[in-house]
Design a protein around this motif. Structure first.
Motif, PDB file in Angstrom:
ATOM      1  N   LYS A   1       0.830  -1.208   0.000  1.00  0.00           N
ATOM      2  CA  LYS A   1       0.000   0.000   0.000  1.00  0.00           C
ATOM      3  C   LYS A   1       0.868   1.263   0.000  1.00  0.00           C
ATOM      4  CE  LYS A   1      -4.156   1.767   2.304  1.00  0.00           C
ATOM      5  NZ  LYS A   1      -5.296   1.584   1.417  1.00  0.00           N
ATOM      6  N   LEU A   2       1.977   1.239   0.744  1.00  0.00           N
ATOM      7  CA  LEU A   2       2.914   2.370   0.740  1.00  0.00           C
ATOM      8  C   LEU A   2       3.494   2.574  -0.654  1.00  0.00           C
ATOM      9  CD1 LEU A   2       4.890   1.733   4.057  1.00  0.00           C
ATOM     10  CD2 LEU A   2       3.562   3.786   3.549  1.00  0.00           C
ATOM     11  N   LEU A   3       3.872   1.480  -1.310  1.00  0.00           N
ATOM     12  CA  LEU A   3       4.459   1.556  -2.656  1.00  0.00           C
ATOM     13  C   LEU A   3       3.430   2.023  -3.679  1.00  0.00           C
ATOM     14  CD1 LEU A   3       6.574  -1.734  -2.541  1.00  0.00           C
ATOM     15  CD2 LEU A   3       7.440   0.616  -2.345  1.00  0.00           C
ATOM     16  N   ILE A   4       2.174   1.624  -3.492  1.00  0.00           N
ATOM     17  CA  ILE A   4       1.087   2.087  -4.367  1.00  0.00           C
ATOM     18  C   ILE A   4       0.884   3.586  -4.157  1.00  0.00           C
ATOM     19  CG2 ILE A   4      -1.428   1.991  -4.720  1.00  0.00           C
ATOM     20  CD1 ILE A   4      -1.172  -1.103  -4.252  1.00  0.00           C
ATOM     21  N   THR A   5       0.905   4.016  -2.891  1.00  0.00           N
ATOM     22  CA  THR A   5       0.746   5.442  -2.572  1.00  0.00           C
ATOM     23  C   THR A   5       1.870   6.255  -3.217  1.00  0.00           C
ATOM     24  OG1 THR A   5      -0.279   4.827  -0.467  1.00  0.00           O
ATOM     25  CG2 THR A   5       0.461   7.100  -0.670  1.00  0.00           C
ATOM     26  N   ALA A   6       3.078   5.688  -3.207  1.00  0.00           N
ATOM     27  CA  ALA A   6       4.238   6.369  -3.807  1.00  0.00           C
ATOM     28  C   ALA A   6       4.189   6.332  -5.333  1.00  0.00           C
ATOM     29  CB  ALA A   6       5.528   5.725  -3.309  1.00  0.00           C
ATOM     30  N   GLY A   7       3.332   5.462  -5.881  1.00  0.00           N
ATOM     31  CA  GLY A   7       3.187   5.375  -7.331  1.00  0.00           C
ATOM     32  C   GLY A   7       4.251   4.530  -8.009  1.00  0.00           C
ATOM     33  N   VAL A   8       4.900   3.623  -7.271  1.00  0.00           N
ATOM     34  CA  VAL A   8       5.960   2.804  -7.872  1.00  0.00           C
ATOM     35  C   VAL A   8       5.574   1.333  -8.047  1.00  0.00           C
ATOM     36  CG1 VAL A   8       7.848   4.294  -7.096  1.00  0.00           C
ATOM     37  CG2 VAL A   8       7.125   2.393  -5.659  1.00  0.00           C
ATOM     38  N   TYR A   9       4.543   0.875  -7.340  1.00  0.00           N
ATOM     39  CA  TYR A   9       4.163  -0.537  -7.406  1.00  0.00           C
ATOM     40  C   TYR A   9       3.217  -0.763  -8.581  1.00  0.00           C
ATOM     41  CZ  TYR A   9       2.407  -5.111  -6.007  1.00  0.00           C
ATOM     42  OH  TYR A   9       2.060  -6.446  -5.977  1.00  0.00           O
ATOM     43  N   GLU A  10       3.495  -1.780  -9.357  1.00  0.00           N
ATOM     44  CA  GLU A  10       2.626  -2.095 -10.486  1.00  0.00           C
ATOM     45  C   GLU A  10       2.293  -3.576 -10.510  1.00  0.00           C
ATOM     46  OE1 GLU A  10       4.541  -0.751 -14.037  1.00  0.00           O
ATOM     47  OE2 GLU A  10       4.451   1.348 -13.415  1.00  0.00           O
ATOM     48  N   SER A  11       1.022  -3.872 -10.720  1.00  0.00           N
ATOM     49  CA  SER A  11       0.585  -5.249 -10.940  1.00  0.00           C
ATOM     50  C   SER A  11      -0.759  -5.170 -11.647  1.00  0.00           C
ATOM     51  CB  SER A  11       0.447  -6.010  -9.623  1.00  0.00           C
ATOM     52  OG  SER A  11      -0.779  -5.698  -8.993  1.00  0.00           O
TER      53      SER A  11
END
Length: 169
Positions: free
Chosen positions: A71-81
């Protein structure tokens, strides 16, 4: 307004009096900043993620849950799936016409996911929540109050020394 001892009739309005800066109730924890805490955790998670660390290894390094790391990585905009993308697009579409809660429920229904799963794929709205073992300085006044309440509830239910002085960890 008539000058008859300060008695106002129903339609009378009081003149607007601007507030003095710095007035009001003093903050109980002036050093607490949810946004700053979120940014610190997010930056740490992103740095590790960019080194090709797994969600689990980042979670272990930061003493967080892997879902919280995602969720932190999604908030930062770096996580993709694929799932993250589907949830984001479906939620945003529903959000155009629905309130937050309804949009979550409709997204969950459409994608055959649980409500919790949907929210885990959406960015943080406010601050980040710390584990129950976090230092008092890191948590909000409300979280601290909740922690005390739960501790007293445990103590009343079972008045043992362990429940009075719970071990961290």
């Amino acid at each position: 307004m008539s000058n008859d001892g300060g008695v106002r009739s129903v339609g009378d309005k009081r003149a607007y009096k601007p507030r003095k800066p710095g007035g009001g109730r003093k903050k109980l924890k002036p050093e607490y900043d949810a946004g700053k805490n979120l940014k610190e955790q997010m930056d740490a998670a992103v740095a590790l993620y960019e080194e090709d660390c797994s969600l689990q290894s980042i979670a272990d390094a930061l003493a967080l849950n892997p879902i919280k790391v995602r969720k932190l990585l999604i908030t930062a905009g770096v996580y993709e799936s694929e799932v993250a993308e589907k949830v984001k697009n479906t939620f945003e579409e529903y959000r155009e016409t629905q309130d937050y809660k309804t949009a979550i429920l409709l997204t969950a229904n459409t994608l055959q996911l649980s409500k919790a799963s949907v929210t885990s794929y959406l960015p943080y709205q406010k601050g980040v929540y710390f584990p129950s073992t976090a230092d008092k300085e890191k948590i909000s006044v409300g979280a601290e109050r909740q922690r005390r309440y739960r501790a007293m509830k445990r103590w009343r239910a079972d008045s043992t020394e362990e429940n009075f002085w719970p071990m961290p960890g």
